[in-house]
Motif scaffolding. Structure first.
Motif, PDB file in Angstrom:
ATOM      1  N   GLU A  46       0.840  -1.189   0.000  1.00 46.56           N
ATOM      2  CA  GLU A  46       0.000   0.000   0.000  1.00 46.56           C
ATOM      3  C   GLU A  46       0.881   1.247   0.000  1.00 46.56           C
ATOM      4  O   GLU A  46       1.695   1.442   0.900  1.00 46.56           O
ATOM      5  CB  GLU A  46      -0.930   0.041   1.211  1.00 46.56           C
ATOM      6  N   LEU A  47       0.734   2.061  -1.013  1.00 39.53           N
ATOM      7  CA  LEU A  47       1.495   3.296  -1.133  1.00 39.53           C
ATOM      8  C   LEU A  47       0.663   4.461  -0.614  1.00 39.53           C
ATOM      9  O   LEU A  47      -0.487   4.647  -1.010  1.00 39.53           O
ATOM     10  CB  LEU A  47       1.870   3.544  -2.604  1.00 39.53           C
ATOM     11  N   LYS A  48       1.260   5.233   0.280  1.00 38.28           N
ATOM     12  CA  LYS A  48       0.576   6.421   0.815  1.00 38.28           C
ATOM     13  C   LYS A  48       0.875   7.604  -0.092  1.00 38.28           C
ATOM     14  O   LYS A  48       2.030   7.893  -0.387  1.00 38.28           O
ATOM     15  CB  LYS A  48       1.038   6.704   2.243  1.00 38.28           C
ATOM     16  N   ALA A  49      -0.187   8.301  -0.508  1.00 31.79           N
ATOM     17  CA  ALA A  49      -0.039   9.420  -1.446  1.00 31.79           C
ATOM     18  C   ALA A  49      -0.681  10.682  -0.890  1.00 31.79           C
ATOM     19  O   ALA A  49      -1.820  10.650  -0.417  1.00 31.79           O
ATOM     20  CB  ALA A  49      -0.680   9.061  -2.786  1.00 31.79           C
ATOM     21  N   SER A  50       0.046  11.778  -0.972  1.00 31.42           N
ATOM     22  CA  SER A  50      -0.454  13.069  -0.497  1.00 31.42           C
ATOM     23  C   SER A  50      -0.769  13.996  -1.671  1.00 31.42           C
ATOM     24  O   SER A  50       0.066  14.205  -2.552  1.00 31.42           O
ATOM     25  CB  SER A  50       0.581  13.745   0.411  1.00 31.42           C
ATOM     26  N   VAL A  51      -1.985  14.530  -1.664  1.00 30.38           N
ATOM     27  CA  VAL A  51      -2.409  15.518  -2.655  1.00 30.38           C
ATOM     28  C   VAL A  51      -3.098  16.644  -1.895  1.00 30.38           C
ATOM     29  O   VAL A  51      -4.055  16.392  -1.159  1.00 30.38           O
ATOM     30  CB  VAL A  51      -3.387  14.899  -3.686  1.00 30.38           C
ATOM     31  N   HIS A  52      -2.632  17.865  -2.060  1.00 29.97           N
ATOM     32  CA  HIS A  52      -3.196  18.956  -1.267  1.00 29.97           C
ATOM     33  C   HIS A  52      -4.529  19.469  -1.804  1.00 29.97           C
ATOM     34  O   HIS A  52      -5.168  20.328  -1.195  1.00 29.97           O
ATOM     35  CB  HIS A  52      -2.198  20.117  -1.194  1.00 29.97           C
ATOM     36  N   LEU A  53      -4.976  18.923  -2.926  1.00 30.58           N
ATOM     37  CA  LEU A  53      -6.180  19.412  -3.588  1.00 30.58           C
ATOM     38  C   LEU A  53      -7.433  18.663  -3.115  1.00 30.58           C
ATOM     39  O   LEU A  53      -7.341  17.526  -2.646  1.00 30.58           O
ATOM     40  CB  LEU A  53      -6.033  19.265  -5.104  1.00 30.58           C
ATOM     41  N   PRO A  54      -8.608  19.277  -3.288  1.00 28.58           N
ATOM     42  CA  PRO A  54      -9.864  18.633  -2.870  1.00 28.58           C
ATOM     43  C   PRO A  54     -10.342  17.607  -3.894  1.00 28.58           C
ATOM     44  O   PRO A  54      -9.887  17.614  -5.051  1.00 28.58           O
ATOM     45  CB  PRO A  54     -10.840  19.818  -2.780  1.00 28.58           C
TER      46      PRO A  54
ATOM     47  N   ALA B 108       0.444  32.755 -11.325  1.00 30.48           N
ATOM     48  CA  ALA B 108       0.897  31.364 -11.319  1.00 30.48           C
ATOM     49  C   ALA B 108       2.408  31.208 -11.404  1.00 30.48           C
ATOM     50  O   ALA B 108       2.909  30.092 -11.461  1.00 30.48           O
ATOM     51  CB  ALA B 108       0.239  30.620 -12.471  1.00 30.48           C
ATOM     52  N   GLY B 109       3.154  32.283 -11.459  1.00 30.48           N
ATOM     53  CA  GLY B 109       4.602  32.145 -11.561  1.00 30.48           C
ATOM     54  C   GLY B 109       5.194  33.111 -12.559  1.00 30.48           C
ATOM     55  O   GLY B 109       4.513  34.001 -13.075  1.00 30.48           O
ATOM     56  N   ALA B 110       6.463  32.907 -12.847  1.00 28.67           N
ATOM     57  CA  ALA B 110       7.271  33.887 -13.571  1.00 28.67           C
ATOM     58  C   ALA B 110       6.659  34.393 -14.872  1.00 28.67           C
ATOM     59  O   ALA B 110       6.503  35.601 -15.071  1.00 28.67           O
ATOM     60  CB  ALA B 110       8.644  33.299 -13.844  1.00 28.67           C
ATOM     61  N   ALA B 111       6.318  33.493 -15.806  1.00 31.92           N
ATOM     62  CA  ALA B 111       5.794  33.930 -17.101  1.00 31.92           C
ATOM     63  C   ALA B 111       4.487  34.691 -16.937  1.00 31.92           C
ATOM     64  O   ALA B 111       4.230  35.673 -17.631  1.00 31.92           O
ATOM     65  CB  ALA B 111       5.596  32.723 -18.022  1.00 31.92           C
TER      66      ALA B 111
ATOM     67  N   SER C 255      -2.748  28.061  -5.405  1.00 31.83           N
ATOM     68  CA  SER C 255      -4.100  27.951  -5.952  1.00 31.83           C
ATOM     69  C   SER C 255      -5.101  27.511  -4.893  1.00 31.83           C
ATOM     70  O   SER C 255      -6.266  27.919  -4.913  1.00 31.83           O
ATOM     71  CB  SER C 255      -4.118  26.979  -7.138  1.00 31.83           C
ATOM     72  N   SER C 256      -4.646  26.685  -3.951  1.00 38.24           N
ATOM     73  CA  SER C 256      -5.536  26.186  -2.905  1.00 38.24           C
ATOM     74  C   SER C 256      -5.959  27.281  -1.929  1.00 38.24           C
ATOM     75  O   SER C 256      -6.894  27.090  -1.146  1.00 38.24           O
ATOM     76  CB  SER C 256      -4.857  25.047  -2.136  1.00 38.24           C
ATOM     77  N   GLU C 257      -5.291  28.442  -1.992  1.00 38.27           N
ATOM     78  CA  GLU C 257      -5.611  29.544  -1.081  1.00 38.27           C
ATOM     79  C   GLU C 257      -6.200  30.749  -1.803  1.00 38.27           C
ATOM     80  O   GLU C 257      -6.423  31.794  -1.196  1.00 38.27           O
ATOM     81  CB  GLU C 257      -4.340  29.961  -0.325  1.00 38.27           C
TER      82      GLU C 257
ATOM     83  N   ALA D 177      -9.861  28.570 -15.713  1.00 35.43           N
ATOM     84  CA  ALA D 177     -11.266  28.930 -15.563  1.00 35.43           C
ATOM     85  C   ALA D 177     -12.018  27.924 -14.692  1.00 35.43           C
ATOM     86  O   ALA D 177     -13.019  28.268 -14.049  1.00 35.43           O
ATOM     87  CB  ALA D 177     -11.921  29.044 -16.936  1.00 35.43           C
ATOM     88  N   ALA D 178     -11.535  26.678 -14.662  1.00 36.33           N
ATOM     89  CA  ALA D 178     -12.174  25.659 -13.831  1.00 36.33           C
ATOM     90  C   ALA D 178     -12.248  26.085 -12.370  1.00 36.33           C
ATOM     91  O   ALA D 178     -13.129  25.639 -11.622  1.00 36.33           O
ATOM     92  CB  ALA D 178     -11.413  24.343 -13.949  1.00 36.33           C
ATOM     93  N   SER D 179     -11.342  26.969 -11.942  1.00 41.57           N
ATOM     94  CA  SER D 179     -11.328  27.432 -10.550  1.00 41.57           C
ATOM     95  C   SER D 179     -12.603  28.165 -10.169  1.00 41.57           C
ATOM     96  O   SER D 179     -12.956  28.233  -8.989  1.00 41.57           O
ATOM     97  CB  SER D 179     -10.123  28.346 -10.304  1.00 41.57           C
ATOM     98  N   LEU D 180     -13.283  28.728 -11.153  1.00 42.62           N
ATOM     99  CA  LEU D 180     -14.566  29.366 -10.869  1.00 42.62           C
ATOM    100  C   LEU D 180     -15.513  28.377 -10.209  1.00 42.62           C
ATOM    101  O   LEU D 180     -16.249  28.710  -9.271  1.00 42.62           O
ATOM    102  CB  LEU D 180     -15.186  29.894 -12.164  1.00 42.62           C
ATOM    103  N   LYS D 181     -15.446  27.128 -10.698  1.00 45.38           N
ATOM    104  CA  LYS D 181     -16.331  26.065 -10.212  1.00 45.38           C
ATOM    105  C   LYS D 181     -15.708  25.249  -9.099  1.00 45.38           C
ATOM    106  O   LYS D 181     -16.292  25.083  -8.021  1.00 45.38           O
ATOM    107  CB  LYS D 181     -16.706  25.162 -11.391  1.00 45.38           C
ATOM    108  N   THR D 182     -14.490  24.732  -9.335  1.00 43.95           N
ATOM    109  CA  THR D 182     -13.893  23.807  -8.376  1.00 43.95           C
ATOM    110  C   THR D 182     -13.461  24.494  -7.084  1.00 43.95           C
ATOM    111  O   THR D 182     -13.462  23.876  -6.017  1.00 43.95           O
ATOM    112  CB  THR D 182     -12.688  23.078  -8.991  1.00 43.95           C
ATOM    113  N   TYR D 183     -13.072  25.760  -7.152  1.00 47.51           N
ATOM    114  CA  TYR D 183     -12.700  26.515  -5.954  1.00 47.51           C
ATOM    115  C   TYR D 183     -13.782  27.508  -5.534  1.00 47.51           C
ATOM    116  O   TYR D 183     -13.619  28.223  -4.543  1.00 47.51           O
ATOM    117  CB  TYR D 183     -11.388  27.267  -6.174  1.00 47.51           C
ATOM    118  N   GLY D 184     -14.852  27.607  -6.310  1.00 45.56           N
ATOM    119  CA  GLY D 184     -15.943  28.510  -5.956  1.00 45.56           C
ATOM    120  C   GLY D 184     -15.617  29.981  -6.144  1.00 45.56           C
ATOM    121  O   GLY D 184     -16.233  30.844  -5.503  1.00 45.56           O
ATOM    122  N   LEU D 185     -14.676  30.287  -7.039  1.00 45.67           N
ATOM    123  CA  LEU D 185     -14.296  31.693  -7.210  1.00 45.67           C
ATOM    124  C   LEU D 185     -15.423  32.545  -7.785  1.00 45.67           C
ATOM    125  O   LEU D 185     -15.379  33.769  -7.705  1.00 45.67           O
ATOM    126  CB  LEU D 185     -13.055  31.806  -8.113  1.00 45.67           C
TER     127      LEU D 185
END
Length: 377
Positions: A28-36, A176-179, A196-198, A215-223
């Protein structure tokens, strides 16, 4: 003892107790993902990945997901994987540009390729097969690289109406970063580094006036709770991700067959995530308009700014690679990225954009040629 090493010791102790009680069992491999759970990275990636690994190893390897940052947050993931807190996890290498300088430089090439599925293929092939310094950086960090997904070009979701370039000047924009920071600066706004999680909290509390994200953040994060205006700026595909980063010891403990199954499952999942974001982006924009949020293509004035920005980004890549990222020989990487984007664009057209066909082609063209007895070891 560091906090990360204490967590690793606790995790190991729990594993030993479980082993002594239950005897021999599946790995069993334990996996961490900070996303919902609803995030595309989880729903279209990690969950199918775990299922595919279990099925194709006949239950010999299973993946237990710890979601929502319950074990490791976004900036602690790479270190936690290295220290054995988990066996694998989701790492945004863009949060660690000093440790992953070559991957950060590849992300600086955001102006080269904007289709998420195509850039997913090009970036993964580049890092796996043609960027030895990239793999050396992963090894030094204690993370095994198994592939990248890219997201569609990002949009600006604003709490204020933006009718002209004048309206965006002075705004604080989560970037999102430099560019993307460079584009925010180009329009006269101020980039703010927020995971992104904050971003929901940052927008709701007024820390930022807008978020530059998918744009998905409008829905998945409730923006859409705070957003009034969405600008379809069509700038670059983010690609600074090691979606399924492995702890080296956990990777070495797998058999050759298991490692190949995992590389194939990771590849399939990365394409699934990229395609999922494209789908969810469109759904989120349509639902946002139904909620009364304005969704607009950028004006000619914004297009002129974007054109100057893209030209500047491409022209400055060599200098940025050498002076900002410390990449001694950036030209071959730029050429290879352009070559691979062209290659996968042709293949994408050949298969009519079919994602399942892209998955099969990538496994045949790239994954099948990886020597799993040596890769990541």
């Amino acid at each position: 003892m560091s906090y990360m090493k204490q967590l690793a010791a606790l995790a190991l102790g729990a594993g030993l107790v479980a082993g002594s009680v239950g005897g021999a069992a599946a790995k069993e491999l334990k996996a961490s993902v900070h996303l919902p759970p609803k995030n595309n990275t989880v729903a279209d990636g990690w969950e199918p990945f775990a299922k595919q690994v279990e099925e194709q190893t006949n239950g010999e390897v299973t993946v237990k997901l710890f979601l929502g940052g319950s074990l490791l947050g976004p900036k602690a993931a790479s270190e936690g994987i290295r220290d054995g807190v988990v066996d694998l996890g989701y790492v945004i290498t863009g949060y660690h540009p000093a440790e992953f300088a070559h991957s950060a430089f590849i992300n600086d090439m955001a102006a080269i390729g904007t289709d998420a599925v195509i850039v997913t293929a090009a970036t993964t092939e580049l890092i796996m097969t043609a960027c030895a310094p990239c793999l050396a950086e992963y090894k030094a960090r204690g993370n095994v690289y198994t592939g990248t997904y890219a997201v569609p070009p990002m949009v600006i979701m604003s709490t204020r109406m933006i009718d002209s370039p004048e309206d965006i000047k002075g705004l604080k924009i989560r970037s999102a970063g430099a560019a993307w920071d460079n584009f925010v600066n180009a329009v006269g706004a101020t980039p703010v580094n927020v995971p992104s999680s904050e971003q929901y909290e940052a927008m709701s509390r007024g820390v930022v006036d807008a978020s530059f994200h998918v744009a998905a953040s409008l829905k998945t994060y409730g923006l859409w709770d705070m957003t009034k205006d969405v600008l379809l700026v069509d700038v670059g595909a983010y690609r600074a991700i090691n979606t399924f980063a492995f702890n080296p010891s956990s990777w070495a403990d797998l058999t050759d067959d298991q490692r190949r199954i995992i590389l194939e499952a990771a590849s399939d999942a990365n394409f699934g995530i990229a395609a999922g974001y494209v789908r969810t982006d469109q759904q989120a924009l349509e639902e946002s308009e139904a909620k009364g949020i304005r969704v607009q293509k950028i004006s000619d004035a914004f297009k002129a700014i974007r054109a100057d920005y893209v030209a500047s980004e491409k022209a400055g890549l060599v200098t940025k690679g050498k002076e900002t990222r410390g990449v001694a020989n950036p030209e071959p990487l730029i050429e290879k990225m352009s070559e691979l984007v062209d290659k996968w664009t042709r293949i994408h057209e050949e298969v009519g954009g079919d994602v399942e066909a892209m998955k099969a082609r990538f496994k045949a063209d790239v994954i099948s040629k990886i020597d799993v007895s040596k890769y990541g070891m």
